[in-house]
Design a protein around this motif. Structure first.
Motif, mmCIF file in Angstrom:
data_model
loop_
_atom_site.group_PDB
_atom_site.id
_atom_site.type_symbol
_atom_site.label_atom_id
_atom_site.label_comp_id
_atom_site.label_asym_id
_atom_site.label_seq_id
_atom_site.Cartn_x
_atom_site.Cartn_y
_atom_site.Cartn_z
ATOM 1 N N THR A 1 0.848 -1.208 0.000
ATOM 2 C CA THR A 1 0.000 0.000 0.000
ATOM 3 C C THR A 1 0.875 1.246 0.000
ATOM 4 O OG1 THR A 1 -0.146 -0.109 2.411
ATOM 5 C CG2 THR A 1 -1.946 -1.135 1.144
ATOM 6 N N ASN B 1 -4.187 8.865 18.161
ATOM 7 C CA ASN B 1 -4.444 8.237 16.860
ATOM 8 C C ASN B 1 -3.733 6.881 16.801
ATOM 9 O OD1 ASN B 1 -5.257 7.787 14.268
ATOM 10 N ND2 ASN B 1 -4.099 9.459 13.346
ATOM 11 N N HIS C 1 0.803 -5.081 12.115
ATOM 12 C CA HIS C 1 1.022 -5.961 10.966
ATOM 13 C C HIS C 1 1.427 -7.348 11.443
ATOM 14 C CE1 HIS C 1 1.176 -1.890 9.487
ATOM 15 N NE2 HIS C 1 0.996 -2.336 8.250
ATOM 16 N N SER D 1 -4.373 0.999 3.208
ATOM 17 C CA SER D 1 -5.328 -0.111 3.225
ATOM 18 C C SER D 1 -6.762 0.330 3.525
ATOM 19 C CB SER D 1 -4.903 -1.119 4.302
ATOM 20 O OG SER D 1 -4.916 -0.509 5.577
HETATM 21 O O1 TXA Z 1 -1.915 0.595 4.285
HETATM 22 C C1 TXA Z 1 -1.841 0.901 5.471
HETATM 23 O O2 TXA Z 1 -2.773 0.715 6.265
HETATM 24 C C2 TXA Z 1 -0.528 1.531 5.961
HETATM 25 C C3 TXA Z 1 0.583 0.483 5.843
HETATM 26 C C4 TXA Z 1 1.870 0.925 6.463
HETATM 27 O O3 TXA Z 1 0.135 -0.732 6.347
HETATM 28 N N1 TXA Z 1 -0.666 2.035 7.285
HETATM 29 C C5 TXA Z 1 -1.419 3.142 7.558
HETATM 30 O O4 TXA Z 1 -1.389 3.514 8.899
HETATM 31 O O5 TXA Z 1 -2.036 3.751 6.728
HETATM 32 P P1 TXA Z 1 -1.879 4.938 9.419
HETATM 33 O O6 TXA Z 1 -1.463 5.002 10.851
HETATM 34 O O7 TXA Z 1 -1.370 5.989 8.544
HETATM 35 O O8 TXA Z 1 -3.428 4.836 9.396
HETATM 36 C C6 TXA Z 1 -4.084 4.027 10.345
HETATM 37 C C7 TXA Z 1 -5.508 4.424 10.507
HETATM 38 C C8 TXA Z 1 -5.680 5.706 11.294
HETATM 39 O O9 TXA Z 1 -6.663 6.511 10.655
HETATM 40 C C9 TXA Z 1 -6.183 5.208 12.642
HETATM 41 O O10 TXA Z 1 -7.020 6.151 13.280
HETATM 42 C C10 TXA Z 1 -6.941 3.948 12.239
HETATM 43 O O11 TXA Z 1 -6.155 3.388 11.244
HETATM 44 N N2 TXA Z 1 -6.995 2.985 13.361
HETATM 45 C C11 TXA Z 1 -5.982 2.322 13.939
HETATM 46 N N3 TXA Z 1 -6.426 1.580 14.965
HETATM 47 C C12 TXA Z 1 -7.749 1.746 15.030
HETATM 48 C C13 TXA Z 1 -8.781 1.235 15.876
HETATM 49 N N4 TXA Z 1 -8.505 0.419 16.898
HETATM 50 N N5 TXA Z 1 -10.052 1.633 15.648
HETATM 51 C C14 TXA Z 1 -10.326 2.470 14.627
HETATM 52 N N6 TXA Z 1 -9.406 2.995 13.782
HETATM 53 C C15 TXA Z 1 -8.130 2.639 13.996
#
Ligand code: TXA
Ligand code: MG
Length: 328
Positions: free
Chosen positions: A30, A57, A62, A176
């Motif tokens: 991604t 946030n 993974h 993703s």
């Molecule tokens: O493609 C992807 O998902 C990439 C690659 C590195 O795997 N990662 C990514 O992570 O986009 P990030 O941190 O940029 O986005 C993660 C999103 C954030 O909007 C966060 O709020 C949401 O996932 N998130 C994480 N844990 C959560 C949870 N327990 N409940 C709801 N949303 C969550």
């Protein structure tokens, strides 16, 4: 901090950095991720500092095996398992009840954890060699577009992390798809390359029931939804019909255009930097790299064609909307 650049034939070295509690930027299909051992709260705290990310946030964890799924989630509902079996390894994150093993810093204190099994071969090797799940947000400074190639990842994170694993360009180019189950009902919190239509088909539900609407009051299900994202330095304006470009002919800023082949009007100003894409998939793949390139070229304004909101177009429209600061 000195940042080690690790070639992709030396993944065990990057895995050793993770095991020692270090931060490693690594490729996925991604976008590039900024990873640390998901079981090391001190290392995970450093992710937030390196990105300048607000601590409310949460991070995506993974994994690279079904055993690791049980290490990070305490329960996997039949619907979640159906989606995992259909789309993992791949660009889908599932929000599941968290296993107590996962430190609170990773989930920002939420009772749930977002989990993803990436398909990228280097990411899988890193996970298996490290022997621990890896918590990783996108490897950008908070608010900026995610890096989709090694050069972008390096320019965002050099000096902020122990190591950067030099891998290939991300094949997909957008983060993703995130699916959560608030109240037991499947909801797409963030559209991605696994489309709403594909998820609806696996779960036998109406696609219209899946998109999650952020409530106007109270805490949204995904804390990340309330932050500005994906913004290049340049202003971003969206267009659907090529005729709308005429409105910008007199603008005296340096202008960049992102457009599908065959959608450009004749005689556009010769000073404009135009990037044409063969289809929406390649538009998605190069969207963030194009933002980066246009910022480097000192464009003041980016005019981006808006796709129809279905399939991968829904994910592109979502990111463009945020980049332009508009609901689309
Ligand atoms: O493609 C992807 O998902 C990439 C690659 C590195 O795997 N990662 C990514 O992570 O986009 P990030 O941190 O940029 O986005 C993660 C999103 C954030 O909007 C966060 O709020 C949401 O996932 N998130 C994480 N844990 C959560 C949870 N327990 N409940 C709801 N949303 C969550
Ligand atoms: Mg991100």
């Amino acid at each position: 901090m000195k940042t080690l650049i690790i070639p992709s034939d030396q993944i065990p070295e990057a895995a050793a950095v993770i095991r020692r509690g270090g931060l490693v930027v690594f490729p996925t299909e991604t976008v590039y991720g900024l990873g640390a051992s998901a079981f090391n709260p001190v290392a995970c705290t450093r992710i937030f500092t390196a990105k300048g990310r607000p601590s409310d946030n949460p991070l995506i964890v993974h994994i690279a095996s079904w055993e690791q799924l049980d290490e990070v989630a305490s329960e996997v509902s039949p619907e979640a398992r159906q989606l995992a079996q259909a789309f993992w390894p791949g660009p889908l994150s599932l929000v599941l009840p968290k296993n107590p093993n996962v430190p609170d810093i990773v989930t920002a204190g939420l009772p749930t954890v977002a989990v993803r099994w990436p398909s990228n071969a280097d990411a899988q090797k890193l996970l298996l060699e490290a022997g621990v799940p890896i918590a990783a947000p996108s490897a950008n400074v908070s608010g900026a577009p995610s890096p989709t190639n090694f050069e972008m990842a390096k320019s965002a994170m050099l000096g902020r992390v122990e190591a950067i694993l030099q891998g290939d360009d991300a094949e997909i180019g957008l983060e993703s798809t995130i699916v959560a189950f608030p109240g037991g009902v499947p909801k797409v919190l963030r559209p991605g390359a696994v489309t709403v239509e594909q998820i609806a088909a696996v779960l036998s539900v109406d696609p219209e029931s899946l998109p999650y609407q952020v409530p106007s009051e109270g805490r949204p299900v995904s804390p990340g939804l309330k932050y500005t994202h994906y913004k290049p330095e340049a202003e971003v304006q969206l267009f659907s019909q090529s005729a709308e470009l005429l409105a910008w002919y007199q603008d005296d800023r340096k202008i960049g255009v992102l457009v599908l082949e065959g959608n450009l009007p004749e005689n556009i100003p010769s000073a404009w930097e135009v990037l044409k894409f063969a289809d929406w998939e390649s538009y998605a793949k190069y969207l963030y790299a194009s933002f980066h390139e246009m910022d480097e070229a000192c464009c003041g304004l980016i005019l981006a064609q808006l796709p129809p909101a279905n399939g991968v177009g829904r994910a592109i429209a979502n990111r463009l909307g945020k980049a332009a600061g508009k609901a689309v």
